[in-house]
Design an enzyme around this catalytic site. Structure first.
Site, PDB file in Angstrom:
ATOM      1  NE  ARG A 155      18.053 -15.561 -28.186  1.00 38.93           N
ATOM      2  CZ  ARG A 155      18.530 -16.599 -28.867  1.00 38.93           C
ATOM      3  NH1 ARG A 155      19.715 -17.098 -28.586  1.00 38.93           N
ATOM      4  NH2 ARG A 155      17.803 -17.112 -29.827  1.00 38.93           N
ATOM      5  CE  LYS A 170      10.570 -17.237 -33.004  1.00 40.83           C
ATOM      6  NZ  LYS A 170      11.348 -17.939 -31.964  1.00 40.83           N
ATOM      7  NE  ARG A 215      20.743 -16.144 -33.645  1.00 40.33           N
ATOM      8  CZ  ARG A 215      19.411 -16.152 -33.539  1.00 40.33           C
ATOM      9  NH1 ARG A 215      18.678 -16.728 -34.484  1.00 40.33           N
ATOM     10  NH2 ARG A 215      18.816 -15.590 -32.510  1.00 40.33           N
ATOM     11  NE  ARG A 234      11.773 -11.503 -29.689  1.00 41.29           N
ATOM     12  CZ  ARG A 234      12.232 -12.311 -30.647  1.00 41.29           C
ATOM     13  NH1 ARG A 234      11.837 -12.185 -31.877  1.00 41.29           N
ATOM     14  NH2 ARG A 234      13.077 -13.253 -30.340  1.00 41.29           N
ATOM     15  NE  ARG A 272      20.083 -20.660 -33.741  1.00 42.51           N
ATOM     16  CZ  ARG A 272      19.024 -19.975 -33.358  1.00 42.51           C
ATOM     17  NH1 ARG A 272      17.882 -20.087 -33.979  1.00 42.51           N
ATOM     18  NH2 ARG A 272      19.114 -19.163 -32.324  1.00 42.51           N
TER      19      ARG A 272
HETATM   20  P1  AP5 Z   1      15.211 -22.290 -35.207  1.00 47.87           P
HETATM   21  O1  AP5 Z   1      14.268 -22.686 -36.282  1.00 47.87           O
HETATM   22  O2  AP5 Z   1      16.401 -21.504 -35.568  1.00 47.87           O
HETATM   23  O3  AP5 Z   1      14.395 -21.623 -33.998  1.00 47.87           O
HETATM   24  P2  AP5 Z   1      13.749 -20.162 -33.851  1.00 47.87           P
HETATM   25  O4  AP5 Z   1      12.430 -20.368 -33.197  1.00 47.87           O
HETATM   26  O5  AP5 Z   1      13.803 -19.434 -35.141  1.00 47.87           O
HETATM   27  O6  AP5 Z   1      14.748 -19.580 -32.770  1.00 47.87           O
HETATM   28  P3  AP5 Z   1      15.486 -18.169 -32.734  1.00 47.87           P
HETATM   29  O7  AP5 Z   1      16.617 -18.356 -31.767  1.00 47.87           O
HETATM   30  O8  AP5 Z   1      15.809 -17.679 -34.081  1.00 47.87           O
HETATM   31  O9  AP5 Z   1      14.401 -17.318 -32.081  1.00 47.87           O
HETATM   32  P4  AP5 Z   1      14.593 -15.983 -31.340  1.00 47.87           P
HETATM   33  O10 AP5 Z   1      13.191 -15.597 -31.233  1.00 47.87           O
HETATM   34  O11 AP5 Z   1      15.347 -16.074 -30.074  1.00 47.87           O
HETATM   35  O12 AP5 Z   1      15.598 -15.164 -32.267  1.00 47.87           O
HETATM   36  P5  AP5 Z   1      15.357 -14.038 -33.322  1.00 47.87           P
HETATM   37  O13 AP5 Z   1      16.357 -14.222 -34.377  1.00 47.87           O
HETATM   38  O14 AP5 Z   1      13.938 -13.966 -33.689  1.00 47.87           O
HETATM   39  O15 AP5 Z   1      15.678 -23.645 -34.475  1.00 47.87           O
HETATM   40  C1  AP5 Z   1      16.640 -23.606 -33.435  1.00 47.87           C
HETATM   41  C2  AP5 Z   1      17.580 -24.817 -33.553  1.00 47.87           C
HETATM   42  O16 AP5 Z   1      16.843 -26.007 -33.353  1.00 47.87           O
HETATM   43  C3  AP5 Z   1      18.250 -24.961 -34.924  1.00 47.87           C
HETATM   44  O17 AP5 Z   1      19.545 -25.427 -34.742  1.00 47.87           O
HETATM   45  C4  AP5 Z   1      17.388 -26.007 -35.645  1.00 47.87           C
HETATM   46  O18 AP5 Z   1      18.156 -26.753 -36.567  1.00 47.87           O
HETATM   47  C5  AP5 Z   1      16.914 -26.858 -34.494  1.00 47.87           C
HETATM   48  N1  AP5 Z   1      15.577 -27.374 -34.709  1.00 47.87           N
HETATM   49  C6  AP5 Z   1      14.518 -26.719 -35.248  1.00 47.87           C
HETATM   50  N2  AP5 Z   1      13.427 -27.510 -35.287  1.00 47.87           N
HETATM   51  C7  AP5 Z   1      13.801 -28.681 -34.720  1.00 47.87           C
HETATM   52  C8  AP5 Z   1      13.112 -29.902 -34.441  1.00 47.87           C
HETATM   53  N3  AP5 Z   1      11.823 -30.060 -34.776  1.00 47.87           N
HETATM   54  N4  AP5 Z   1      13.803 -30.908 -33.845  1.00 47.87           N
HETATM   55  C9  AP5 Z   1      15.115 -30.752 -33.529  1.00 47.87           C
HETATM   56  N5  AP5 Z   1      15.818 -29.621 -33.757  1.00 47.87           N
HETATM   57  C10 AP5 Z   1      15.167 -28.594 -34.350  1.00 47.87           C
HETATM   58  O19 AP5 Z   1      15.705 -12.733 -32.490  1.00 47.87           O
HETATM   59  C11 AP5 Z   1      17.031 -12.465 -32.084  1.00 47.87           C
HETATM   60  C12 AP5 Z   1      17.102 -11.146 -31.337  1.00 47.87           C
HETATM   61  O20 AP5 Z   1      16.668 -10.074 -32.195  1.00 47.87           O
HETATM   62  C13 AP5 Z   1      16.200 -11.014 -30.107  1.00 47.87           C
HETATM   63  O21 AP5 Z   1      16.820 -11.575 -28.957  1.00 47.87           O
HETATM   64  C14 AP5 Z   1      16.045  -9.495 -30.018  1.00 47.87           C
HETATM   65  O22 AP5 Z   1      17.178  -8.895 -29.472  1.00 47.87           O
HETATM   66  C15 AP5 Z   1      15.926  -9.089 -31.470  1.00 47.87           C
HETATM   67  N6  AP5 Z   1      14.548  -9.064 -31.973  1.00 47.87           N
HETATM   68  C16 AP5 Z   1      14.017  -9.866 -32.928  1.00 47.87           C
HETATM   69  N7  AP5 Z   1      12.715  -9.598 -33.128  1.00 47.87           N
HETATM   70  C17 AP5 Z   1      12.395  -8.592 -32.263  1.00 47.87           C
HETATM   71  C18 AP5 Z   1      11.206  -7.903 -31.953  1.00 47.87           C
HETATM   72  N8  AP5 Z   1      10.030  -8.190 -32.566  1.00 47.87           N
HETATM   73  N9  AP5 Z   1      11.238  -6.957 -30.993  1.00 47.87           N
HETATM   74  C19 AP5 Z   1      12.388  -6.654 -30.363  1.00 47.87           C
HETATM   75  N10 AP5 Z   1      13.560  -7.277 -30.587  1.00 47.87           N
HETATM   76  C20 AP5 Z   1      13.570  -8.240 -31.524  1.00 47.87           C
HETATM   77 MG    MG Z   2      14.813 -17.705 -35.846  1.00 50.36          MG
END
Ligand code: AP5
Ligand code: MG
Ligand code: ZN
Length: 207
Positions: free
Chosen positions: A164, A15, A153, A86, A120
């Protein structure tokens, strides 16, 4: 034309990676609750700090994230929304504050997700995303874009990553099903190179 794009997907689905490209391509705002919360991890709320939930891989309480999203969307002309909604209550809230032009799910297998998360690295200064195997920086530990330090992270340990994923399957799958039932969900295979996945997303946004 302005674009209002919702990008859904499990942790590690790409994402953040794809949102950055979309924001670049279409000149829209990248609205992401994850980054917003990480920037305010120690903020005191009536529920405690975001950190206490995030480091455990749990969801931060709805009122906190709803407020972040409402403020960000009211300032944005077009946007790509990443990491929200979410759960079904957040989806309901979102439907009250904006319409969407595209709802896209990045589909990636669970074991691939774990490998992506545990490898990552993110730039401590500009937030750019890397992966030790799949997208390594030119110089280990150093950001290609700004020279900043690459860090892991706190929620990218294997244990917290798996937690997660559980939280995603329990709380966010119903959101995916909700948009699928409405007939607006477009599923994109997220297991290809970032550029290939981006081409697929661009096809959806433009057609
Ligand atoms: P990346 O692009 O970073 O993936 P992502 O989908 O953004 O994954 P996140 O871990 O950021 O998602 P998340 O939903 O768990 O975390 P968030 O920060 O939103 O890619 C991942 C890795 O893969 C990278 O190393 C990249 O280089 C690699 N990659 C990407 N594309 C690739 C490809 N095509 N091929 C190979 N490699 C690839 O949330 C974190 C925390 O915040 C949550 O756990 C929660 O506690 C809180 N939070 C956030 N939003 C909410 C909400 N709406 N409600 C409640 N709590 C929330
Ligand atoms: Mg992300
Ligand atoms: Zn950087």
């Amino acid at each position: 034309m302005s674009h209002r794009i919702l990008l859904l997907g499990a942790p590690g689905a790409g994402k953040g990676t794809q949102s950055a490209k979309l924001a670049d391509e279409y000149g829209v705002e990248h609205v992401t609750t994850g980054d917003a919360l990480r920037a305010n991890k120690e903020m005191e709320t009536e529920y405690g700090t975001p950190k206490s939930f995030m480091d455990a891989g749990e969801l931060v309480p709805d009122p906190v994230v709803n407020e972040i999203v409402e403020a960000a969307l009211s300032d944005a002309d077009g946007f790509v929304l990443d990491g929200y909604p979410r759960n079904l209550d957040q989806a309901e809230y979102l439907s009250e504050i904006t319409d969407l032009d595209a709802v896209i799910l990045l589909d990636v297998d669970e074991e691939v997700l774990v490998d992506r998360l545990t490898g990552r690295r993110v730039c401590d200064d500009c937030g750019a995303n890397y992966h030790v195997d799949f997208h390594p920086p030119e110089e280990p530990g150093v950001c290609d874009d700004c020279g900043g330090e690459l860090i892991q992270r706190e929620d990218d340990t294997e244990e917290t990553a798996r937690e997660r994923l559980e939280v995603f399957y329990d709380n966010t799958e119903p959101v995916v099903d909700h948009f699928r039932d409405e007939g607006v969900l477009v599923e994109v295979d997220g297991e290809a190179t970032p550029d290939e996945v981006f081409d697929r997303i661009r096809d959806v946004v433009e057609n």
